[in-house]
Scaffold this motif. Structure first.
Motif, PDB file in Angstrom:
ATOM      1  N   ILE A 173       0.857  -1.189   0.000  1.00 27.33           N
ATOM      2  CA  ILE A 173       0.000   0.000   0.000  1.00 27.33           C
ATOM      3  C   ILE A 173       0.892   1.238   0.000  1.00 27.33           C
ATOM      4  O   ILE A 173       1.852   1.318   0.780  1.00 27.33           O
ATOM      5  N   VAL A 174       0.569   2.200  -0.846  1.00 30.36           N
ATOM      6  CA  VAL A 174       1.259   3.491  -0.824  1.00 30.36           C
ATOM      7  C   VAL A 174       0.225   4.572  -0.542  1.00 30.36           C
ATOM      8  O   VAL A 174      -0.765   4.701  -1.273  1.00 30.36           O
ATOM      9  N   VAL A 175       0.456   5.321   0.534  1.00 29.18           N
ATOM     10  CA  VAL A 175      -0.433   6.406   0.926  1.00 29.18           C
ATOM     11  C   VAL A 175       0.203   7.726   0.512  1.00 29.18           C
ATOM     12  O   VAL A 175       1.361   8.011   0.838  1.00 29.18           O
ATOM     13  N   LEU A 176      -0.547   8.524  -0.210  1.00 27.48           N
ATOM     14  CA  LEU A 176      -0.109   9.849  -0.633  1.00 27.48           C
ATOM     15  C   LEU A 176      -0.829  10.896   0.202  1.00 27.48           C
ATOM     16  O   LEU A 176      -2.057  10.872   0.305  1.00 27.48           O
ATOM     17  N   ARG A 177      -0.083  11.810   0.789  1.00 25.63           N
ATOM     18  CA  ARG A 177      -0.685  12.821   1.639  1.00 25.63           C
ATOM     19  C   ARG A 177       0.090  14.128   1.526  1.00 25.63           C
ATOM     20  O   ARG A 177       1.199  14.163   0.979  1.00 25.63           O
ATOM     21  N   GLY A 178      -0.498  15.202   2.022  1.00 23.40           N
ATOM     22  CA  GLY A 178       0.147  16.503   1.996  1.00 23.40           C
ATOM     23  C   GLY A 178       0.198  17.103   3.391  1.00 23.40           C
ATOM     24  O   GLY A 178      -0.788  17.036   4.131  1.00 23.40           O
ATOM     25  N   GLU A 179       1.318  17.702   3.727  1.00 30.03           N
ATOM     26  CA  GLU A 179       1.444  18.368   5.022  1.00 30.03           C
ATOM     27  C   GLU A 179       0.711  19.706   5.001  1.00 30.03           C
ATOM     28  O   GLU A 179       0.614  20.367   3.970  1.00 30.03           O
ATOM     29  N   GLY A 180       0.203  20.100   6.163  1.00 31.76           N
ATOM     30  CA  GLY A 180      -0.405  21.416   6.283  1.00 31.76           C
ATOM     31  C   GLY A 180      -1.888  21.415   5.971  1.00 31.76           C
ATOM     32  O   GLY A 180      -2.559  20.394   6.039  1.00 31.76           O
ATOM     33  N   ILE A 181      -2.386  22.582   5.590  1.00 32.02           N
ATOM     34  CA  ILE A 181      -3.827  22.749   5.434  1.00 32.02           C
ATOM     35  C   ILE A 181      -4.340  22.305   4.072  1.00 32.02           C
ATOM     36  O   ILE A 181      -5.543  22.162   3.887  1.00 32.02           O
ATOM     37  N   SER A 182      -3.432  22.088   3.116  1.00 36.56           N
ATOM     38  CA  SER A 182      -3.852  21.709   1.764  1.00 36.56           C
ATOM     39  C   SER A 182      -3.116  20.467   1.302  1.00 36.56           C
ATOM     40  O   SER A 182      -1.914  20.302   1.570  1.00 36.56           O
ATOM     41  N   PHE A 183      -3.816  19.625   0.575  1.00 47.21           N
ATOM     42  CA  PHE A 183      -3.187  18.480  -0.087  1.00 47.21           C
ATOM     43  C   PHE A 183      -2.197  18.993  -1.124  1.00 47.21           C
ATOM     44  O   PHE A 183      -1.005  18.710  -1.065  1.00 47.21           O
ATOM     45  N   SER A 184      -2.671  19.772  -2.072  1.00 49.65           N
ATOM     46  CA  SER A 184      -1.801  20.454  -3.030  1.00 49.65           C
ATOM     47  C   SER A 184      -2.611  21.509  -3.768  1.00 49.65           C
ATOM     48  O   SER A 184      -3.639  21.190  -4.372  1.00 49.65           O
ATOM     49  N   ALA A 242      -4.947   8.186  -1.790  1.00 39.54           N
ATOM     50  CA  ALA A 242      -4.715   9.607  -1.555  1.00 39.54           C
ATOM     51  C   ALA A 242      -5.530  10.049  -0.350  1.00 39.54           C
ATOM     52  O   ALA A 242      -6.739   9.811  -0.292  1.00 39.54           O
ATOM     53  N   ALA A 243      -4.860  10.673   0.620  1.00 38.30           N
ATOM     54  CA  ALA A 243      -5.531  11.255   1.782  1.00 38.30           C
ATOM     55  C   ALA A 243      -5.574  12.760   1.566  1.00 38.30           C
ATOM     56  O   ALA A 243      -4.547  13.433   1.618  1.00 38.30           O
ATOM     57  N   VAL A 244      -6.770  13.283   1.292  1.00 37.80           N
ATOM     58  CA  VAL A 244      -6.907  14.653   0.799  1.00 37.80           C
ATOM     59  C   VAL A 244      -7.580  15.534   1.835  1.00 37.80           C
ATOM     60  O   VAL A 244      -8.689  15.236   2.292  1.00 37.80           O
ATOM     61  N   GLN A 245      -6.911  16.618   2.180  1.00 38.14           N
ATOM     62  CA  GLN A 245      -7.505  17.644   3.011  1.00 38.14           C
ATOM     63  C   GLN A 245      -7.325  18.999   2.320  1.00 38.14           C
ATOM     64  O   GLN A 245      -6.411  19.176   1.526  1.00 38.14           O
ATOM     65  N   GLY A 246      -8.210  19.925   2.601  1.00 34.73           N
ATOM     66  CA  GLY A 246      -8.076  21.252   2.020  1.00 34.73           C
ATOM     67  C   GLY A 246      -8.155  21.222   0.508  1.00 34.73           C
ATOM     68  O   GLY A 246      -8.923  20.455  -0.081  1.00 34.73           O
ATOM     69  N   HIS A 247      -7.341  22.047  -0.128  1.00 34.02           N
ATOM     70  CA  HIS A 247      -7.416  22.202  -1.577  1.00 34.02           C
ATOM     71  C   HIS A 247      -6.628  21.126  -2.319  1.00 34.02           C
ATOM     72  O   HIS A 247      -5.510  20.784  -1.944  1.00 34.02           O
ATOM     73  N   ALA A 248      -7.246  20.602  -3.379  1.00 31.57           N
ATOM     74  CA  ALA A 248      -6.580  19.746  -4.364  1.00 31.57           C
ATOM     75  C   ALA A 248      -6.951  20.348  -5.720  1.00 31.57           C
ATOM     76  O   ALA A 248      -7.987  20.012  -6.296  1.00 31.57           O
ATOM     77  N   ILE A 249      -6.119  21.238  -6.191  1.00 33.61           N
ATOM     78  CA  ILE A 249      -6.456  22.065  -7.352  1.00 33.61           C
ATOM     79  C   ILE A 249      -5.522  21.729  -8.516  1.00 33.61           C
ATOM     80  O   ILE A 249      -4.313  21.577  -8.327  1.00 33.61           O
ATOM     81  N   GLY A 250      -6.082  21.651  -9.716  1.00 31.37           N
ATOM     82  CA  GLY A 250      -5.265  21.462 -10.908  1.00 31.37           C
ATOM     83  C   GLY A 250      -4.383  20.230 -10.806  1.00 31.37           C
ATOM     84  O   GLY A 250      -4.866  19.093 -10.750  1.00 31.37           O
ATOM     85  N   ALA A 251      -3.076  20.451 -10.797  1.00 36.46           N
ATOM     86  CA  ALA A 251      -2.135  19.343 -10.670  1.00 36.46           C
ATOM     87  C   ALA A 251      -2.365  18.575  -9.379  1.00 36.46           C
ATOM     88  O   ALA A 251      -2.138  17.361  -9.318  1.00 36.46           O
ATOM     89  N   PHE A 279      -5.355  18.079  -7.982  1.00 39.57           N
ATOM     90  CA  PHE A 279      -6.514  17.238  -8.292  1.00 39.57           C
ATOM     91  C   PHE A 279      -6.061  16.031  -9.105  1.00 39.57           C
ATOM     92  O   PHE A 279      -6.441  14.886  -8.823  1.00 39.57           O
ATOM     93  N   GLN A 280      -5.228  16.263 -10.101  1.00 40.06           N
ATOM     94  CA  GLN A 280      -4.776  15.167 -10.953  1.00 40.06           C
ATOM     95  C   GLN A 280      -3.917  14.170 -10.185  1.00 40.06           C
ATOM     96  O   GLN A 280      -3.948  12.969 -10.456  1.00 40.06           O
ATOM     97  N   LEU A 281      -3.156  14.651  -9.208  1.00 39.00           N
ATOM     98  CA  LEU A 281      -2.359  13.737  -8.392  1.00 39.00           C
ATOM     99  C   LEU A 281      -3.267  12.861  -7.530  1.00 39.00           C
ATOM    100  O   LEU A 281      -3.019  11.660  -7.371  1.00 39.00           O
ATOM    101  N   ALA A 282      -4.318  13.433  -6.982  1.00 40.06           N
ATOM    102  CA  ALA A 282      -5.287  12.622  -6.235  1.00 40.06           C
ATOM    103  C   ALA A 282      -5.957  11.609  -7.153  1.00 40.06           C
ATOM    104  O   ALA A 282      -6.196  10.454  -6.768  1.00 40.06           O
ATOM    105  N   LEU A 283      -6.269  12.012  -8.388  1.00 40.45           N
ATOM    106  CA  LEU A 283      -6.887  11.107  -9.350  1.00 40.45           C
ATOM    107  C   LEU A 283      -5.942   9.999  -9.792  1.00 40.45           C
ATOM    108  O   LEU A 283      -6.395   8.935 -10.236  1.00 40.45           O
ATOM    109  N   ALA A 284      -4.640  10.210  -9.657  1.00 40.70           N
ATOM    110  CA  ALA A 284      -3.671   9.192 -10.046  1.00 40.70           C
ATOM    111  C   ALA A 284      -3.742   7.971  -9.140  1.00 40.70           C
ATOM    112  O   ALA A 284      -3.356   6.874  -9.544  1.00 40.70           O
ATOM    113  N   CYS A 285      -4.251   8.151  -7.928  1.00 41.46           N
ATOM    114  CA  CYS A 285      -4.313   7.050  -6.968  1.00 41.46           C
ATOM    115  C   CYS A 285      -5.545   6.185  -7.207  1.00 41.46           C
ATOM    116  O   CYS A 285      -6.537   6.626  -7.791  1.00 41.46           O
ATOM    117  N   ASP A 286      -5.475   4.969  -6.718  1.00 41.52           N
ATOM    118  CA  ASP A 286      -6.595   4.048  -6.862  1.00 41.52           C
ATOM    119  C   ASP A 286      -7.797   4.490  -6.035  1.00 41.52           C
ATOM    120  O   ASP A 286      -8.945   4.375  -6.473  1.00 41.52           O
TER     121      ASP A 286
END
Length: 263
Positions: free
Chosen positions: A56-67, A120-129, A131-138
């Motif tokens: 399992i690979v978990v993708l996450r972002g530090e802080g208030i936004s995913f990306s 993908a563990a998404v919090q806050g904004h996932a905008i443009g790239a 969003f696409q990075l979150a969509l890259a995950c299963d």
């Protein structure tokens, strides 16, 4: 791995491994994990560094936004230090530009490998790239403050980081077109209702929800899960007879393995 990971962190990515689970963390919260070519190269390298035992690979972002998406500095004449600006890239040949974008896309394609499941563990904004990075995950687990937006068309561009296919597969053509053409925000509630998110949880519970899902995903035998992922990924492009044949072949491999007759 520690030395390589230090190099990844310099470009905004942290890779950590805990037995069968790897965590890829976007670690530039001061810029809301804005993306750049250097970050994309680091993400590609992180994929190469994931050990073979990882399931399992978990993708996450530090802080208030995913990306928050692409760092707008890419469109300034000076670009990033040591990097051509996107304006300079546009002045090159079509072949050169195609090769550069192909390299960028590698940061988004390895998440679909059939030997791992990506979350993908998404919090806050996932905008443009983002969003696409979150969509890259299963799979996607979202905090209740998550907001997705595909802003590229609003900026005179197109989503070119492999996000268009999974977006249509998840939402259908009409809804995907509407989201991209308007650039509007999709909030967590709508993401959960439409299937963009597998699960929406309170922001404070995001880490626990990811841990619960990870444990559930690890419960089944790895080879059976990987074979099933491969079948499901190919289901939309195979004909019915082709899919049935793929199921038979996969089940044959599973039965031989269970009987101790595998290679």
């Amino acid at each position: 791995m520690p030395e390589d990971n230090t190099l990844l962190e310099r470009d905004g990515v942290r890779l950590t491994v805990d037995d069968s689970v790897a965590y890829v963390t976007l670690c530039n919260p001061a810029k809301r994990n804005a993306q750049s070519p250097a970050l994309w190269r680091a993400l590609t390298e992180a994929g190469r560094l994931v050990p073979g035992q990882v399931r399992i690979v978990v993708l996450r972002g530090e802080g208030i936004s995913f990306s928050a998406g692409l760092d707008r500095q890419a469109f300034t004449p000076e670009g990033f230090d040591g990097e051509p600006s996107f304006l300079d890239l546009a002045r090159g040949s079509e072949a050169e530009l195609d090769a550069v974008i192909t390299e960028y896309q590698e940061a988004f394609t390895w998440w679909r490998r059939t030997d791992i499941i990506t979350v993908a563990a998404v919090q806050g904004h996932a905008i443009g790239a983002g969003f696409q990075l979150a969509l890259a995950c299963d799979l996607r687990i979202c905090a209740d403050d998550a907001q997705f937006a595909m802003r590229e068309p609003s900026l005179g561009l197109v989503p070119d980081l492999t996000g268009t296919k999974p977006l249509v597969e998840l939402l259908g053509y009409a809804r995907a077109l509407e989201l991209c053409a308007t650039g509007r925000f999709v909030h967590a509630e709508e993401a959960g209702r439409t299937g963009l998110a597998n699960l929406v949880v309170p922001a404070a519970e995001l880490g626990a929800a990811v841990a619960d899902l990870t444990a559930a995903l690890l419960a089944a035998p790895r080879d059976a899960v990987n074979e099933t992922k491969s079948l499901l990924r190919g289901a939309l492009t195979r004909t019915e007879p082709q899919q049935y044949a793929a199921e038979r072949a996969a089940q044959g491999r599973r039965l031989r393995d269970l009987a101790g007759l595998g290679e």
